[in-house]
Design a protein around this motif. Structure first.
Motif, PDB file in Angstrom:
ATOM      1  N   THR A 105       0.824  -1.203   0.000  1.00 45.22           N
ATOM      2  CA  THR A 105       0.000   0.000   0.000  1.00 45.22           C
ATOM      3  C   THR A 105       0.862   1.258   0.000  1.00 45.22           C
ATOM      4  O   THR A 105       1.957   1.269   0.554  1.00 45.22           O
ATOM      5  N   GLU A 106       0.350   2.277  -0.658  1.00 42.86           N
ATOM      6  CA  GLU A 106       1.019   3.567  -0.627  1.00 42.86           C
ATOM      7  C   GLU A 106       0.919   4.135   0.780  1.00 42.86           C
ATOM      8  O   GLU A 106       0.052   3.783   1.563  1.00 42.86           O
ATOM      9  N   LYS A 107       1.827   5.051   1.096  1.00 48.47           N
ATOM     10  CA  LYS A 107       1.817   5.714   2.394  1.00 48.47           C
ATOM     11  C   LYS A 107       0.928   6.949   2.306  1.00 48.47           C
ATOM     12  O   LYS A 107       0.604   7.364   1.215  1.00 48.47           O
ATOM     13  N   PRO A 108       0.503   7.583   3.400  1.00 42.89           N
ATOM     14  CA  PRO A 108       0.570   7.092   4.777  1.00 42.89           C
ATOM     15  C   PRO A 108      -0.412   5.943   4.976  1.00 42.89           C
ATOM     16  O   PRO A 108      -1.291   5.728   4.145  1.00 42.89           O
ATOM     17  N   LEU A 109      -0.254   5.216   6.085  1.00 45.53           N
ATOM     18  CA  LEU A 109      -1.094   4.053   6.344  1.00 45.53           C
ATOM     19  C   LEU A 109      -2.580   4.408   6.309  1.00 45.53           C
ATOM     20  O   LEU A 109      -3.380   3.698   5.697  1.00 45.53           O
ATOM     21  N   ALA A 110      -2.955   5.490   6.973  1.00 48.85           N
ATOM     22  CA  ALA A 110      -4.370   5.881   7.065  1.00 48.85           C
ATOM     23  C   ALA A 110      -4.446   7.363   7.379  1.00 48.85           C
ATOM     24  O   ALA A 110      -3.423   8.038   7.453  1.00 48.85           O
ATOM     25  N   SER A 111      -5.664   7.866   7.596  1.00 44.14           N
ATOM     26  CA  SER A 111      -5.840   9.302   7.858  1.00 44.14           C
ATOM     27  C   SER A 111      -5.858   9.636   9.338  1.00 44.14           C
ATOM     28  O   SER A 111      -5.758  10.794   9.717  1.00 44.14           O
ATOM     29  N   SER A 112      -6.043   8.607  10.192  1.00 39.27           N
ATOM     30  CA  SER A 112      -6.059   8.856  11.634  1.00 39.27           C
ATOM     31  C   SER A 112      -5.449   7.661  12.351  1.00 39.27           C
ATOM     32  O   SER A 112      -5.359   6.568  11.791  1.00 39.27           O
ATOM     33  N   GLU A 114      -6.739   6.120  14.819  1.00 41.24           N
ATOM     34  CA  GLU A 114      -7.823   5.153  15.027  1.00 41.24           C
ATOM     35  C   GLU A 114      -7.971   4.233  13.809  1.00 41.24           C
ATOM     36  O   GLU A 114      -8.088   3.012  13.944  1.00 41.24           O
ATOM     37  N   GLU A 115      -7.958   4.824  12.623  1.00 46.30           N
ATOM     38  CA  GLU A 115      -8.040   4.019  11.398  1.00 46.30           C
ATOM     39  C   GLU A 115      -6.852   3.073  11.283  1.00 46.30           C
ATOM     40  O   GLU A 115      -6.995   1.923  10.891  1.00 46.30           O
ATOM     41  N   GLY A 116      -5.664   3.584  11.630  1.00 44.08           N
ATOM     42  CA  GLY A 116      -4.452   2.765  11.578  1.00 44.08           C
ATOM     43  C   GLY A 116      -4.531   1.583  12.523  1.00 44.08           C
ATOM     44  O   GLY A 116      -4.172   0.450  12.169  1.00 44.08           O
ATOM     45  N   GLU A 117      -5.022   1.836  13.734  1.00 45.45           N
ATOM     46  CA  GLU A 117      -5.169   0.759  14.730  1.00 45.45           C
ATOM     47  C   GLU A 117      -6.177  -0.273  14.252  1.00 45.45           C
ATOM     48  O   GLU A 117      -5.997  -1.483  14.434  1.00 45.45           O
ATOM     49  N   ASN A 118      -7.227   0.213  13.619  1.00 46.99           N
ATOM     50  CA  ASN A 118      -8.250  -0.673  13.079  1.00 46.99           C
ATOM     51  C   ASN A 118      -7.664  -1.600  12.000  1.00 46.99           C
ATOM     52  O   ASN A 118      -7.938  -2.806  11.975  1.00 46.99           O
ATOM     53  N   LEU A 119      -6.829  -1.039  11.136  1.00 46.57           N
ATOM     54  CA  LEU A 119      -6.185  -1.852  10.091  1.00 46.57           C
ATOM     55  C   LEU A 119      -5.252  -2.900  10.697  1.00 46.57           C
ATOM     56  O   LEU A 119      -5.154  -4.023  10.207  1.00 46.57           O
ATOM     57  N   MET A 120      -4.561  -2.519  11.781  1.00 40.84           N
ATOM     58  CA  MET A 120      -3.694  -3.477  12.482  1.00 40.84           C
ATOM     59  C   MET A 120      -4.505  -4.676  12.960  1.00 40.84           C
ATOM     60  O   MET A 120      -4.073  -5.810  12.860  1.00 40.84           O
ATOM     61  N   GLN A 121      -5.698  -4.397  13.495  1.00 45.71           N
ATOM     62  CA  GLN A 121      -6.566  -5.482  13.972  1.00 45.71           C
ATOM     63  C   GLN A 121      -7.031  -6.354  12.819  1.00 45.71           C
ATOM     64  O   GLN A 121      -7.018  -7.581  12.909  1.00 45.71           O
ATOM     65  N   ILE A 122      -7.443  -5.723  11.726  1.00 48.42           N
ATOM     66  CA  ILE A 122      -7.965  -6.464  10.573  1.00 48.42           C
ATOM     67  C   ILE A 122      -6.883  -7.383   9.980  1.00 48.42           C
ATOM     68  O   ILE A 122      -7.123  -8.541   9.693  1.00 48.42           O
ATOM     69  N   TYR A 123      -5.677  -6.830   9.805  1.00 43.35           N
ATOM     70  CA  TYR A 123      -4.626  -7.593   9.127  1.00 43.35           C
ATOM     71  C   TYR A 123      -3.871  -8.496  10.105  1.00 43.35           C
ATOM     72  O   TYR A 123      -3.483  -9.603   9.752  1.00 43.35           O
ATOM     73  N   GLY A 124      -3.676  -8.008  11.329  1.00 42.62           N
ATOM     74  CA  GLY A 124      -3.011  -8.806  12.357  1.00 42.62           C
ATOM     75  C   GLY A 124      -1.796  -9.529  11.823  1.00 42.62           C
ATOM     76  O   GLY A 124      -0.940  -8.948  11.174  1.00 42.62           O
ATOM     77  N   ASP A 125      -1.721 -10.834  12.087  1.00 38.08           N
ATOM     78  CA  ASP A 125      -0.600 -11.629  11.567  1.00 38.08           C
ATOM     79  C   ASP A 125      -1.028 -12.389  10.317  1.00 38.08           C
ATOM     80  O   ASP A 125      -0.303 -13.225   9.800  1.00 38.08           O
ATOM     81  N   ASP A 174       9.598   8.572   8.824  1.00 33.13           N
ATOM     82  CA  ASP A 174       9.849   7.153   8.574  1.00 33.13           C
ATOM     83  C   ASP A 174      11.322   6.916   8.251  1.00 33.13           C
ATOM     84  O   ASP A 174      11.923   5.935   8.697  1.00 33.13           O
ATOM     85  N   PHE A 175      11.910   7.824   7.483  1.00 32.46           N
ATOM     86  CA  PHE A 175      13.324   7.687   7.103  1.00 32.46           C
ATOM     87  C   PHE A 175      14.230   7.772   8.338  1.00 32.46           C
ATOM     88  O   PHE A 175      15.189   7.015   8.471  1.00 32.46           O
ATOM     89  N   LEU A 302       2.055   2.735  11.560  1.00 32.74           N
ATOM     90  CA  LEU A 302       1.255   3.264  12.659  1.00 32.74           C
ATOM     91  C   LEU A 302       2.088   4.162  13.574  1.00 32.74           C
ATOM     92  O   LEU A 302       1.634   5.220  14.013  1.00 32.74           O
ATOM     93  N   ALA A 303       3.338   3.752  13.832  1.00 34.75           N
ATOM     94  CA  ALA A 303       4.232   4.575  14.672  1.00 34.75           C
ATOM     95  C   ALA A 303       4.457   5.942  14.028  1.00 34.75           C
ATOM     96  O   ALA A 303       4.428   6.982  14.699  1.00 34.75           O
ATOM     97  N   VAL A 304       4.658   5.962  12.720  1.00 34.05           N
ATOM     98  CA  VAL A 304       4.871   7.217  11.982  1.00 34.05           C
ATOM     99  C   VAL A 304       3.598   8.069  12.021  1.00 34.05           C
ATOM    100  O   VAL A 304       3.651   9.273  12.262  1.00 34.05           O
TER     101      VAL A 304
END
Length: 316
Positions: A105-112, A114-125, A174-175, A302-304
């Motif tokens: 996926t292109e960056k940034p991960l998401a717009s917020s 909360e959205e980023g955390e949600n994607l982490m849950q969806i994709y997980g491992d 990120d760099f 997500l950290a970025v």
């Protein structure tokens, strides 16, 4: 068919997906061109909400235009997501339901956050994800990352960016994380520049390794800037011209003045950005076949995002 060739679809048919170059260009600047030059990834086609754009891209890159996301996903082992920042969460959420082998996926991960955390849950491992912060995929910067381990302590740095702290500033953060590891924000300056839609550029002081890094915003309506100057105990590194040039300096004793030391130039090298897209696909192949780690994970993204949104302050 050959097991090691992955059917790939691109979601979104804009500039980074299909527009910046052509099949005959010498430089590889789009995901479509990278797939075309790769023996591991076969570009099956494009899906875009604007079907006309998908058709134009498909015609240019000699592949299929899909009428719906479902049609595209049924064909896809690997998906490359190139939709606008604001749509990342929604489209990546939909993509996950089809369980592809890998998502780029292109960056940034998401717009917020909360959205980023949600994607982490969806994709997980479950489904590996590679975020395209392009500098991570360039051999010149991978070498620099190794070299700075021998430069002694990081003393201080400054960087110039513009076009939004999330949209473009995230590249710089990120760099820095890529080169140094942990980065935290110490202070945000009150000034701001509104030079990108729904985002803003601000000055901030970051803690990077043992030193401080001052991140300064330059209005992108004047010019696009991405530059860094990094001072170490034994060396200095300047990254200029949008990141296409690395200048190196070494601390040496002054020939004229005994006991005085200077940062003396020891050469420079060009960074070939056209390798970034192929480097990305090499990492993708490594993840799929050799159990390699994604060079830029959801956690990195997500950290970025957390840092950038913290610096930006309240949403616009």
């Amino acid at each position: 068919g050959d097991e090691s060739v992955y059917g790939t679809v691109i979601i979104g048919a804009g500039r980074i997906a299909a527009g910046f170059d052509t099949p005959d260009s010498s430089d590889i600047l789009t995901h479509a061109h990278a797939c075309q030059c790769s023996k591991d990834f076969f570009l099956k086609g494009f899906y875009d909400r604007d079907y006309r754009r998908a058709k134009e891209a498909a015609k240019k890159w000699h592949c299929h235009a899909y009428g719906g996301l479902g049609d595209a996903m049924r064909e896809a082992e690997v998906v490359i997501c190139c939709v606008p920042d604001a749509n990342h969460k929604e489209i990546l959420g939909e993509i996950s339901q089809y369980h592809p082998k890998l998502v780029i996926t292109e960056k940034p991960l998401a717009s917020s956050v909360e959205e980023g955390e949600n994607l982490m849950q969806i994709y997980g491992d479950g489904i590996p994800v590679i975020l395209n912060y392009s500098r991570r995929f360039l051999p010149e910067f991978q070498k620099l990352r190794q070299k700075i381990k021998g430069y002694g302590k990081f003393v201080k740095g400054v960087g110039y960016y513009g076009k939004g702290i999330v949209h473009n500033g995230s590249h710089m953060i990120d760099f820095l994380r890529f080169l140094f590891g942990a980065v935290e924000c110490l202070e945000v300056r009150p000034s701001e520049i509104r030079d990108f839609d729904g985002d803003r550029s601000r000055d901030a002081v970051l803690r990077v390794g043992t030193g401080q890094f001052h991140m300064l915003a330059i209005d992108s309506r004047i010019a696009t800037v991405f530059e860094m100057d990094l001072f170490f105990e034994k060396a200095r590194v300047r990254i200029l011209d949008g990141g296409t040039l690395i200048e190196r300096y070494q601390v040496k004793e002054s020939a004229a003045y005994e006991g005085y030391y200077n940062y003396v130039s020891v050469g420079c090298e060009n960074v070939d950005y056209s390798h970034a897209m192929m480097g990305l696909l090499e990492n993708a192949r490594g993840v799929l076949e050799d159990g390699e780690q994604s060079a830029c994970t959801l956690e990195d993204g997500l950290a970025v995002l957390r840092l950038c949104i913290g610096i930006r302050g309240e949403t616009l």
